[in-house]
Design a protein around this motif. Structure first.
Motif, short mmCIF file in Angstrom:
data_model
loop_
_atom_site.label_atom_id
_atom_site.label_comp_id
_atom_site.label_asym_id
_atom_site.label_seq_id
_atom_site.Cartn_x
_atom_site.Cartn_y
_atom_site.Cartn_z
N PHE A 1 -1.07 7.02 -9.97
CA PHE A 1 -1.51 6.84 -8.29
C PHE A 1 -2.16 8.32 -7.93
O PHE A 1 -3.28 8.28 -7.26
N GLU B 1 -5.68 8.49 -9.29
CA GLU B 1 -6.46 7.43 -8.38
C GLU B 1 -6.78 8.23 -7.17
O GLU B 1 -8.02 8.20 -6.54
N SER C 1 -3.11 3.76 -3.36
CA SER C 1 -2.11 3.07 -3.98
C SER C 1 -0.74 4.15 -4.26
O SER C 1 -1.09 5.33 -4.24
N CYS C 2 0.12 3.89 -4.62
CA CYS C 2 1.29 4.75 -5.17
C CYS C 2 2.44 4.04 -5.81
O CYS C 2 2.55 2.82 -5.64
N SER C 3 3.16 4.53 -6.55
CA SER C 3 4.41 4.07 -7.47
C SER C 3 5.34 3.60 -6.55
O SER C 3 5.61 4.02 -5.30
N SER C 4 6.18 2.67 -6.94
CA SER C 4 7.27 2.19 -6.13
C SER C 4 8.36 3.22 -5.85
O SER C 4 8.94 3.55 -4.79
N ASN D 1 3.64 5.15 1.82
CA ASN D 1 3.28 3.85 2.11
C ASN D 1 2.26 3.96 3.46
O ASN D 1 2.50 4.85 4.37
#
Length: 247
Positions: free
Chosen positions: A55, A58, A195-198, A205
């Protein structure tokens, strides 16, 4: 105490010792310098961790694309970009704040050095800031000519609008409400979710890239821009910023 590579630890001012003599504490200065180096290492480590996340690429590609497009349309020099950051926590003790600062440094590293210049394109990095701060920022820059120069990385305006009653948003945060109108009405901001990773969901968020294209701003009636009143927040019980005392 100044640290290497431009880092600085801000401490309380020490009053003069009794009888006007100043007491120096080499051990304290040495400890501050050591703590500063540890903080640097943690942030650099955070930057390296983020570089390995999909991300991050991105975010970088989207921001570069949008800023280059924005500055070229306005015949501005991208190297004169300003960056303003509000709302970061204590990054020494808060992991989320440390990663948020690391992301900001990565973005600035990508965009080269941001230089302050009045009325130049400005990137605002406002991670998890209160609604009043966004509202004040919009009020202070409430002209099409200025808003089009702003790029915000921060809370999703659409998310704010969806979580609040529209009448309360219009009453308490009128400038924010005007740029984040419901989908069936004319809105002026262009928002792209980031977006971002979990793993970093708690840190990034509800984050979006927000811009104000001039063609959208021109859709609003001319009276929209006439003598905007400073926000007072008289009905807000839980205001998320500290206000200056009024005379």
């Amino acid at each position: 105490m100044a640290c290497n590579e431009g880092w600085q630890v801000a401490g309380r001012r020490k009053g003069a010792a009794r009888r006007g003599k100043q007491v120096l504490n080499p051990k304290l200065d040495s400890q501050q310098d050591s703590d500063c180096k540890i903080d640097q290492q943690k942030i650099i480590h955070g930057m390296n961790e983020l570089r390995g996340e999909t991300f991050w690429m991105e975010w970088k590609d989207l921001l570069c694309e949008r800023l280059l497009s924005s500055t070229s349309e306005q015949s501005e020099d991208a190297s004169l970009l300003q960056c303003v950051c509000y709302g970061l926590g204590h990054f020494e003790s808060c992991v989320s704040a440390r990663f948020q600062l690391a992301m900001l440094l990565l973005l600035l590293e990508t965009l080269q050095e941001g230089k302050r210049a009045v009325y130049q394109p400005t990137l605002f990095y406002l991670m998890h800031c209160g609604k009043a701060l966004y509202n004040n920022l919009l009020w202070r820059n409430w002209t099409p000519r200025t808003l089009q120069k702003m790029t915000i990385i921060g809370n999703s305006f659409n998310g704010i609008q969806e979580r609040m009653l529209q009448r309360e948003l219009e009453r308490d945060y009128s400038f924010l409400s005007r740029v984040s109108l419901p989908s069936n009405m004319i809105g002026v901001c262009e928002e792209t979710p980031l977006s971002c990773s979990s793993r970093f969901l708690d840190v990034f968020n509800d984050t979006a890239l927000i811009q104000f294209p001039l063609e959208n701003l021109n859709k609003l009636p001319e009276c929209t821009w006439t003598e905007p009143s400073e926000p007072l927040y008289q009905h807000c019980q839980d205001l998320e910023i500290i206000q200056r005392e009024k005379d």
